[in-house]
Design an enzyme around this catalytic site. Structure first.
Site, PDB file in Angstrom:
ATOM      1  N   ASN A  78       0.871  -1.180   0.000  1.00 38.82           N
ATOM      2  CA  ASN A  78       0.000   0.000   0.000  1.00 38.82           C
ATOM      3  C   ASN A  78       0.907   1.229   0.000  1.00 38.82           C
ATOM      4  O   ASN A  78       1.522   1.540   1.016  1.00 38.82           O
ATOM      5  CB  ASN A  78      -0.888  -0.047   1.247  1.00 38.82           C
ATOM      6  CG  ASN A  78      -1.718   1.202   1.422  1.00 38.82           C
ATOM      7  OD1 ASN A  78      -1.780   2.057   0.532  1.00 38.82           O
ATOM      8  ND2 ASN A  78      -2.365   1.331   2.573  1.00 38.82           N
TER       9      ASN A  78
ATOM     10  N   HIS B  59      -9.462   0.848   4.961  1.00 41.12           N
ATOM     11  CA  HIS B  59      -8.133   0.983   5.572  1.00 41.12           C
ATOM     12  C   HIS B  59      -8.240   1.874   6.811  1.00 41.12           C
ATOM     13  O   HIS B  59      -9.026   2.822   6.834  1.00 41.12           O
ATOM     14  CB  HIS B  59      -7.138   1.578   4.566  1.00 41.12           C
ATOM     15  CG  HIS B  59      -5.751   1.587   5.122  1.00 41.12           C
ATOM     16  ND1 HIS B  59      -5.287   2.612   5.910  1.00 41.12           N
ATOM     17  CD2 HIS B  59      -4.758   0.668   5.063  1.00 41.12           C
ATOM     18  CE1 HIS B  59      -4.042   2.317   6.296  1.00 41.12           C
ATOM     19  NE2 HIS B  59      -3.697   1.151   5.795  1.00 41.12           N
TER      20      HIS B  59
ATOM     21  N   LYS C 185       0.102   4.247  -0.223  1.00 40.34           N
ATOM     22  CA  LYS C 185      -0.542   5.416   0.405  1.00 40.34           C
ATOM     23  C   LYS C 185      -0.331   6.663  -0.475  1.00 40.34           C
ATOM     24  O   LYS C 185      -0.286   6.551  -1.686  1.00 40.34           O
ATOM     25  CB  LYS C 185      -0.034   5.588   1.838  1.00 40.34           C
ATOM     26  CG  LYS C 185      -0.174   4.282   2.636  1.00 40.34           C
ATOM     27  CD  LYS C 185       0.067   4.425   4.104  1.00 40.34           C
ATOM     28  CE  LYS C 185      -0.114   3.057   4.763  1.00 40.34           C
ATOM     29  NZ  LYS C 185       0.002   3.101   6.213  1.00 40.34           N
TER      30      LYS C 185
ATOM     31  N   GLY D 173       2.423   2.074  10.778  1.00 36.13           N
ATOM     32  CA  GLY D 173       3.308   3.216  10.607  1.00 36.13           C
ATOM     33  C   GLY D 173       3.998   3.648  11.890  1.00 36.13           C
ATOM     34  O   GLY D 173       4.594   4.720  11.952  1.00 36.13           O
TER      35      GLY D 173
ATOM     36  N   SER E 115       3.500  -2.249  10.260  1.00 41.12           N
ATOM     37  CA  SER E 115       4.967  -2.238  10.418  1.00 41.12           C
ATOM     38  C   SER E 115       5.631  -3.554  10.014  1.00 41.12           C
ATOM     39  O   SER E 115       6.570  -4.007  10.663  1.00 41.12           O
ATOM     40  CB  SER E 115       5.347  -1.847  11.847  1.00 41.12           C
ATOM     41  OG  SER E 115       4.894  -0.525  12.124  1.00 41.12           O
TER      42      SER E 115
ATOM     43  N   GLU F 298      -6.571   4.267   7.932  1.00 41.41           N
ATOM     44  CA  GLU F 298      -6.443   5.721   7.745  1.00 41.41           C
ATOM     45  C   GLU F 298      -7.741   6.316   7.190  1.00 41.41           C
ATOM     46  O   GLU F 298      -8.080   7.467   7.477  1.00 41.41           O
ATOM     47  CB  GLU F 298      -5.235   6.023   6.839  1.00 41.41           C
ATOM     48  CG  GLU F 298      -3.944   5.858   7.630  1.00 41.41           C
ATOM     49  CD  GLU F 298      -2.790   5.251   6.864  1.00 41.41           C
ATOM     50  OE1 GLU F 298      -2.782   5.317   5.622  1.00 41.41           O
ATOM     51  OE2 GLU F 298      -1.889   4.697   7.526  1.00 41.41           O
TER      52      GLU F 298
ATOM     53  N   GLU G 295      -5.219  -5.430  10.643  1.00 47.67           N
ATOM     54  CA  GLU G 295      -4.195  -4.414  10.860  1.00 47.67           C
ATOM     55  C   GLU G 295      -4.474  -3.675  12.169  1.00 47.67           C
ATOM     56  O   GLU G 295      -5.265  -2.722  12.189  1.00 47.67           O
ATOM     57  CB  GLU G 295      -4.205  -3.400   9.712  1.00 47.67           C
ATOM     58  CG  GLU G 295      -3.942  -4.010   8.357  1.00 47.67           C
ATOM     59  CD  GLU G 295      -3.455  -2.958   7.379  1.00 47.67           C
ATOM     60  OE1 GLU G 295      -2.293  -3.059   6.976  1.00 47.67           O
ATOM     61  OE2 GLU G 295      -4.208  -2.038   7.053  1.00 47.67           O
TER      62      GLU G 295
HETATM   63  P1  PGA Z   1       2.848   0.183   7.620  1.00 49.14           P
HETATM   64  O1  PGA Z   1       1.377   0.327   7.006  1.00 49.14           O
HETATM   65  O2  PGA Z   1       3.433  -1.083   7.043  1.00 49.14           O
HETATM   66  O3  PGA Z   1       3.592   1.407   7.182  1.00 49.14           O
HETATM   67  O4  PGA Z   1       2.686   0.079   9.094  1.00 49.14           O
HETATM   68  C1  PGA Z   1       0.556  -0.786   6.869  1.00 49.14           C
HETATM   69  C2  PGA Z   1      -0.778  -0.370   6.285  1.00 49.14           C
HETATM   70  O5  PGA Z   1      -1.238   0.740   6.562  1.00 49.14           O
HETATM   71  O6  PGA Z   1      -1.394  -1.117   5.514  1.00 49.14           O
END
Ligand code: PGA
Length: 253
Positions: free
Chosen positions: A9, A97, A11, A175, A215, A99, A169
């Site tokens: 992803n 997601h 983003k 993140g 992460s 976010e 997740e």
């Molecule tokens: P990240 O994001 O690997 O940077 O923690 C994962 C995600 O948001 O799918």
């Protein structure tokens, strides 16, 4: 047997040049693994989707959208439909997601419409679920994940749900550099699979892929993938480095 699935992803990252060079580096570095033993997808920003899909067209790496809108066409300024995404070569769509849930305020009800629209438009939804830190600390992880899965899959037939990939997740791990331990992730994945068994049937629960995200890095991908119910990885930050993403694909193989 569930084939491992690694999705990146991106983003709101990359530009018109780096999106293509990243896609090309991933193709050249993962020729043997991608498509053979691992399903691989990348989810670039909308504006680079078509160019990335073209750059990946000779490979087995699929393209996914980071979001979709619930209607197929019409006066919905700024939105993108499943049929538009299908038209430019998209296979997958992330739905819900964290976010989008926590920064943009998406509700389970809206995400349910997005999952339904994705399937209706011929895309394979990747439904993201996961608890906040405060919810985990209050031992509410299972309750939150149950609510999200039941609400977001409401009204879908078992055939339609078989098109869905679930991504667990934990929000506190996205993140942040904090990863769920393989045991914490396995516990949640096992819970989700048992929930799907209750909601649908043994075949669906056995065949549906449940990805872990939060992460994921080359250094923890192998341990996560060694868990029985972790069928793949949804990778944010580390998917922006071709070397790291390729190492994660290899760890999943
Ligand atoms: P990240 O994001 O690997 O940077 O923690 C994962 C995600 O948001 O799918």
């Amino acid at each position: 047997m569930r084939k491992p699935f690694v999705a990146g992803n991106w983003k709101m990252n990359t530009d018109s040049h780096t999106s293509i060079s990243l896609a090309e580096s991933i193709v050249s570095g993962s020729l043997e693994t991608a498509g053979q033993s691992v399903s691989v997808a990348v989810c670039p920003p909308f504006v680079y989707l078509q160019a990335v899909a073209k750059a990946l067209s000779a490979s087995s790496i699929a393209v996914g959208a980071q979001d979709i809108y619930i209607e197929s066409q019409g006066a919905f300024t700024g939105e993108i439909s499943a049929s538009m995404l299908k038209d430019i070569g998209c296979t997958y769509a992330l739905c819900g997601h964290s976010e989008r849930r926590h920064v943009l305020g998406e509700t389970d009800e809206l995400i349910n419409k997005k999952v339904t629209a994705a399937i209706g438009g011929g895309l394979l939804p990747i439904l993201c679920v996961g608890e906040l830190l405060a919810e985990r600390e209050a031992s509410r992880t299972n309750e939150v994940v149950t609510r999200q899965i039941k609400n977001c899959l409401a009204g879908l037939s078992i055939e339609k749900v078989s098109a869905v990939t679930i991504a667990y997740e934990p929000v506190w791990a996205i993140g942040t550099g904090l990863t769920a331990t393989p045991q914490q992730a396995q516990e949640a994945h096992d819970f989700v699979r048992k929930l799907l068994l209750q909601m649908y049937d043994a075949q669906l629960a056995e065949e549906i892929r449940i990805l872990y995200g939060g992460s994921v890095k080359p250094g923890n991908a192998g341990d996560l993938m060694a868990e029985q119910d972790i069928d793949g990885l949804l990778v944010g930050g580390a998917s922006l480095s071709a070397d790291d993403f390729i190492a994660i694909i290899q760890a999943a193989a």
